[in-house]
Design a protein around this motif. Structure first.
Motif, mmCIF file in Angstrom:
data_model
loop_
_atom_site.group_PDB
_atom_site.id
_atom_site.type_symbol
_atom_site.label_atom_id
_atom_site.label_comp_id
_atom_site.label_asym_id
_atom_site.label_seq_id
_atom_site.Cartn_x
_atom_site.Cartn_y
_atom_site.Cartn_z
ATOM 1 N N THR A 1 21.478 10.200 -3.737
ATOM 2 C CA THR A 1 21.684 9.904 -2.314
ATOM 3 C C THR A 1 20.435 10.183 -1.485
ATOM 4 O OG1 THR A 1 22.435 12.165 -1.966
ATOM 5 C CG2 THR A 1 24.128 10.531 -2.488
ATOM 6 N N GLY A 2 19.335 10.611 -2.132
ATOM 7 C CA GLY A 2 18.218 11.125 -1.321
ATOM 8 C C GLY A 2 16.838 10.641 -1.660
ATOM 9 N N GLY A 3 16.701 9.401 -2.157
ATOM 10 C CA GLY A 3 15.373 8.986 -2.622
ATOM 11 C C GLY A 3 14.520 8.242 -1.626
ATOM 12 N N PHE A 4 15.060 7.872 -0.460
ATOM 13 C CA PHE A 4 14.200 7.148 0.483
ATOM 14 C C PHE A 4 13.031 8.028 0.902
ATOM 15 C CE2 PHE A 4 12.985 6.131 4.879
ATOM 16 C CZ PHE A 4 12.435 4.881 4.650
ATOM 17 N N LYS A 5 13.338 9.267 1.234
ATOM 18 C CA LYS A 5 12.311 10.206 1.677
ATOM 19 C C LYS A 5 11.220 10.415 0.631
ATOM 20 C CE LYS A 5 15.444 13.656 1.640
ATOM 21 N NZ LYS A 5 16.497 13.182 0.710
ATOM 22 N N ALA A 6 11.580 10.116 -0.646
ATOM 23 C CA ALA A 6 10.682 10.450 -1.755
ATOM 24 C C ALA A 6 9.770 9.297 -2.157
ATOM 25 C CB ALA A 6 11.520 10.877 -2.954
ATOM 26 N N ILE A 7 9.930 8.137 -1.502
ATOM 27 C CA ILE A 7 9.249 6.929 -2.008
ATOM 28 C C ILE A 7 7.738 7.127 -2.191
ATOM 29 C CG2 ILE A 7 8.615 4.555 -1.328
ATOM 30 C CD1 ILE A 7 11.579 4.176 -0.508
ATOM 31 N N PRO A 8 6.989 7.591 -1.170
ATOM 32 C CA PRO A 8 5.537 7.691 -1.396
ATOM 33 C C PRO A 8 5.174 8.718 -2.482
ATOM 34 C CG PRO A 8 6.064 7.764 0.958
ATOM 35 C CD PRO A 8 7.359 7.911 0.222
ATOM 36 N N GLY A 9 5.839 9.868 -2.461
ATOM 37 C CA GLY A 9 5.512 10.916 -3.437
ATOM 38 C C GLY A 9 5.888 10.505 -4.852
ATOM 39 N N SER A 10 7.050 9.859 -4.979
ATOM 40 C CA SER A 10 7.502 9.397 -6.288
ATOM 41 C C SER A 10 6.543 8.342 -6.842
ATOM 42 C CB SER A 10 8.907 8.809 -6.138
ATOM 43 O OG SER A 10 9.172 7.838 -7.100
ATOM 44 N N GLY A 11 6.127 7.411 -5.973
ATOM 45 C CA GLY A 11 5.200 6.360 -6.409
ATOM 46 C C GLY A 11 3.886 6.963 -6.881
ATOM 47 N N TRP A 12 3.421 7.959 -6.134
ATOM 48 C CA TRP A 12 2.165 8.655 -6.460
ATOM 49 C C TRP A 12 2.274 9.292 -7.856
ATOM 50 C CZ3 TRP A 12 -2.096 9.741 -3.003
ATOM 51 C CH2 TRP A 12 -3.020 10.663 -3.494
ATOM 52 N N ALA A 13 3.373 10.042 -8.074
ATOM 53 C CA ALA A 13 3.542 10.782 -9.326
ATOM 54 C C ALA A 13 3.823 9.840 -10.496
ATOM 55 C CB ALA A 13 4.680 11.791 -9.173
ATOM 56 N N MET A 14 4.575 8.778 -10.240
ATOM 57 C CA MET A 14 4.936 7.827 -11.304
ATOM 58 C C MET A 14 3.696 7.029 -11.738
ATOM 59 S SD MET A 14 7.605 6.873 -13.016
ATOM 60 C CE MET A 14 8.050 5.538 -14.113
ATOM 61 N N ALA A 15 2.849 6.690 -10.780
ATOM 62 C CA ALA A 15 1.618 5.959 -11.120
ATOM 63 C C ALA A 15 0.744 6.817 -12.030
ATOM 64 C CB ALA A 15 0.867 5.585 -9.842
ATOM 65 N N ALA B 1 6.009 1.371 -4.560
ATOM 66 C CA ALA B 1 5.060 2.471 -4.326
ATOM 67 C C ALA B 1 4.343 2.838 -5.633
ATOM 68 C CB ALA B 1 5.789 3.689 -3.762
ATOM 69 N N THR B 2 5.079 2.772 -6.750
ATOM 70 C CA THR B 2 4.451 3.036 -8.053
ATOM 71 C C THR B 2 3.307 2.048 -8.283
ATOM 72 O OG1 THR B 2 6.532 3.868 -8.953
ATOM 73 C CG2 THR B 2 4.887 3.125 -10.549
ATOM 74 N N ALA B 3 3.594 0.773 -8.014
ATOM 75 C CA ALA B 3 2.564 -0.254 -8.213
ATOM 76 C C ALA B 3 1.372 0.003 -7.280
ATOM 77 C CB ALA B 3 3.168 -1.630 -7.940
ATOM 78 N N TYR B 4 1.677 0.328 -6.046
ATOM 79 C CA TYR B 4 0.603 0.536 -5.061
ATOM 80 C C TYR B 4 -0.346 1.659 -5.491
ATOM 81 C CZ TYR B 4 -1.696 2.071 -0.783
ATOM 82 O OH TYR B 4 -2.643 2.472 0.128
ATOM 83 N N TYR B 5 0.232 2.811 -5.922
ATOM 84 C CA TYR B 5 -0.648 3.932 -6.288
ATOM 85 C C TYR B 5 -1.303 3.702 -7.653
ATOM 86 C CZ TYR B 5 1.169 6.143 -2.122
ATOM 87 O OH TYR B 5 1.492 6.398 -0.800
ATOM 88 N N LEU B 6 -0.699 2.830 -8.499
ATOM 89 C CA LEU B 6 -1.401 2.450 -9.735
ATOM 90 C C LEU B 6 -2.709 1.757 -9.372
ATOM 91 C CD1 LEU B 6 1.132 0.857 -12.284
ATOM 92 C CD2 LEU B 6 -0.455 2.749 -12.726
ATOM 93 N N GLY B 7 -2.629 0.868 -8.379
ATOM 94 C CA GLY B 7 -3.834 0.160 -7.947
ATOM 95 C C GLY B 7 -4.777 1.062 -7.188
ATOM 96 N N LYS B 8 -4.224 1.778 -6.237
ATOM 97 C CA LYS B 8 -5.081 2.560 -5.339
ATOM 98 C C LYS B 8 -5.716 3.766 -6.037
ATOM 99 C CE LYS B 8 -5.493 5.116 -1.200
ATOM 100 N NZ LYS B 8 -5.019 6.360 -0.675
ATOM 101 N N ASN B 9 -4.909 4.509 -6.797
ATOM 102 C CA ASN B 9 -5.417 5.765 -7.371
ATOM 103 C C ASN B 9 -6.020 5.594 -8.752
ATOM 104 O OD1 ASN B 9 -4.374 6.896 -5.094
ATOM 105 N ND2 ASN B 9 -2.720 8.014 -6.090
ATOM 106 N N HIS B 10 -5.604 4.510 -9.468
ATOM 107 C CA HIS B 10 -6.030 4.397 -10.868
ATOM 108 C C HIS B 10 -6.739 3.082 -11.169
ATOM 109 C CE1 HIS B 10 -3.715 8.045 -11.710
ATOM 110 N NE2 HIS B 10 -2.778 7.514 -10.928
ATOM 111 N N GLY B 11 -6.853 2.203 -10.195
ATOM 112 C CA GLY B 11 -7.583 0.944 -10.398
ATOM 113 C C GLY B 11 -6.895 -0.034 -11.338
ATOM 114 N N ILE B 12 -5.585 0.132 -11.563
ATOM 115 C CA ILE B 12 -4.857 -0.780 -12.472
ATOM 116 C C ILE B 12 -4.106 -1.804 -11.617
ATOM 117 C CG2 ILE B 12 -3.027 -0.935 -14.215
ATOM 118 C CD1 ILE B 12 -3.707 2.045 -14.886
ATOM 119 N N THR B 13 -4.492 -3.067 -11.730
ATOM 120 C CA THR B 13 -3.886 -4.061 -10.838
ATOM 121 C C THR B 13 -3.270 -5.257 -11.574
ATOM 122 O OG1 THR B 13 -6.040 -5.100 -10.557
ATOM 123 C CG2 THR B 13 -5.375 -3.500 -8.880
ATOM 124 N N ASN B 14 -3.422 -5.304 -12.900
ATOM 125 C CA ASN B 14 -2.765 -6.393 -13.651
ATOM 126 C C ASN B 14 -1.305 -5.974 -13.883
ATOM 127 O OD1 ASN B 14 -2.292 -8.707 -15.111
ATOM 128 N ND2 ASN B 14 -3.183 -7.909 -17.006
#
Ligand code: FAD
Ligand code: PYC
Length: 433
Positions: A383-397, A64-77
């Motif tokens: 024990t609780g990070g599945f629910k956080a995957i999209p939000g975490s990826g967004w913030a980490m990117a 998800a981090t990689a995905y939002y790096l590409g989608k939100n920030h245009g970084i794909t390398n």
């Protein structure tokens, strides 16, 4: 970022020139060809010598981090390095509960962002992640829990998270198979989140992987990171079982193995690694269309689309790296759930497995810069990070792209442990530890 293959931020994924779109029409076309024309969902990439960003760990959070790096920030390398197979860690081993009923404002912002991204993730990725907002209830079985959950419901209403405290009659109405007058702990009420629920864990990893690959990112499986190099306090690259890879930005997203990676980089993390296990029963007719967590007696349960009862409990009481878990824990969990749902007492259990979870002292995650320049860490989801995957990826990117945390990641930095600014979620974390 020099040399990055740039894609305009915000571009919708799934319409790339090379990527087959999944739709009912595509299904009909493929049916006529005996399904021989489907593309591979992602490329089997070979490592290049250098990338703008290297992410270690192809679990949900890394992808998800990689995905939002590409989608939100245009970084794909970007390369995502995985020692096993993508989604083979905790992402493919969890019980898929999604909720955002946390107490602290910082947590509610992060988990509600994530839950709201889940609402439209299938459409966004053109991949059915089977998000099922069937409702999650956390039973209150002591007066202390009643007070605690009432407080959380009040906090959630101020935070814009839709939860409510419901009484035992409504609990019984929503989930008739619960024994509300239980032998040890009667059900006194519950914290109810109607838009909480579940999603298909593998599909979340696969959907993000497909979109990342479509953006030209390299997902490199069977590629274990064995060393991290730096010069003058700044990362220069990683050693892997498939050769050296240079980078100036490195994200460590390896859940239960985060401390191992941090040690390679020369710093320590306030993380303990513990086994957490789950099990599923033989499939039965539909009998439960909500998720129920019973934290006092120590177990939780939902029913999968196949009809299996999906069951889990708490972490083992000692640190370990076995993806298995101890037997007495299963016994304790099943005993708790038989007490709560007497109708399961004669069900056969089909499978049991474990994952290694990464626990922080305040039960909140770490999204942070580190003492080594260019190294960022995303861990502590416990024990609780599945629910956080999209939000975490967004913030980490955001953190990776800008080199500094944005508003969501801000409170979750490593410095909070030094400054004593904990984000205490030991109750809302959902399972007892
Ligand atoms: P992972 O999916 O574990 O990914 C990390 C990856 O890093 C792994 O694939 C691993 O192979 C790789 N890696 C490690 N070291 C290296 C290396 N040196 N080089 C390359 N790659 C490496 N959360 C919920 O929200 N709801 C739930 O109901 C829930 N239930 C759970 C039940 C169980 C039994 C377990 C174990 C966890 C549960 N969780 C739940 C927690 C959730 O699964 C995790 O928080 C989440 O999946 C973490 O995702 P991740 O991407 O950080 O880690
Ligand atoms: O975080 O909701 C959760 C959870 C449930 C089971 C394991 N974690």
């Amino acid at each position: 970022m020099q040399g990055a293959r740039q894609r305009p931020p915000g571009r919708r994924i799934g319409k790339g020139p090379g990527l087959q779109r999944y739709s009912v029409f595509a299904l009909a076309r493929q049916a006529r060809r005996h399904h021989l024309g489907w593309q591979r969902a992602w490329r089997d990439a070979q490592p290049k010598r250098a990338y703008d960003v290297v992410i270690v760990g192809a679990g949900g959070h890394g992808l998800a981090t990689a995905y939002y790096l590409g989608k939100n920030h245009g970084i794909t390398n970007v390369a995502i390095l995985e020692k096993g197979w993508l989604g083979g860690g905790n992402t493919g081993r969890n019980t898929t509960i999604i909720r955002s009923n946390y107490l602290q404002d910082a947590s509610a912002a992060l988990y509600e962002k994530s839950r709201s991204l889940y609402e439209t993730l299938s459409q966004e990725l053109n991949y059915n992640v089977m998000y099922s907002p069937r409702g999650v209830m956390m039973l209150a079985q002591t007066e202390g829990e009643v007070r605690g959950y009432r407080r959380t419901a009040h906090a959630n209403s101020l935070q814009g998270v839709a939860t409510e405290f419901i009484g035992p009659e409504r609990v019984k109405q929503l989930c008739p198979i619960i024994e509300t007058k239980g032998p040890r702990y009667p059900v006194l009420g519950a914290l109810w989140q109607p838009r909480g629920g579940t999603a298909r864990h593998d599909a979340v990893a696969w959907g993000y992987a497909r979109a990342c690959s479509d953006m030209g990112m390299d997902i490199i499986q069977r590629c274990e990171v064995t060393g991290i190099s730096s010069e003058n306090g700044h990362v220069t690259g990683v050693e892997t079982t498939r050769g050296s890879i240079a980078t100036r930005k490195l994200a460590l997203v390896t859940a239960g193995h985060s401390s191992v990676l941090a040690e390679m980089a020369g710093f320590r993390l306030p993380i303990e690694s513990l086994p957490l296990q789950a099990l599923v029963s033989e499939p039965i007719k539909p009998c439960m269309d909500v998720v129920v967590m019973a934290n006092t007696v120590h177990g939780y349960m939902s029913q999968s689309d196949k009809g299996e009862m999906v069951i889990g409990g708490g972490t083992d009481g000692y640190n370990a790296y076995t993806q298995r878990g101890s037997f007495h824990h299963i016994e304790e969990t099943v005993r708790a759930l038989v007490e709560t749902f007497p109708i399961i007492s004669r069900l056969k259990m089909l499978r049991q497995w474990g994952g290694i979870v990464d626990m922080t002292g305040d039960r909140s995650p770490i999204l942070s810069t580190t003492p080594v320049g260019g190294i960022f860490v995303n861990c502590g989801w416990g024990t609780g990070g599945f629910k956080a995957i999209p939000g975490s990826g967004w913030a980490m990117a955001d953190l990776l792209a800008r080199g500094a945390p944005g508003p969501i990641a801000g409170p979750f930095g490593l410095e909070r442990f030094r400054e004593g600014r904990m984000i205490d979620e030991s109750v809302a974390a959902g399972v007892a530890h």
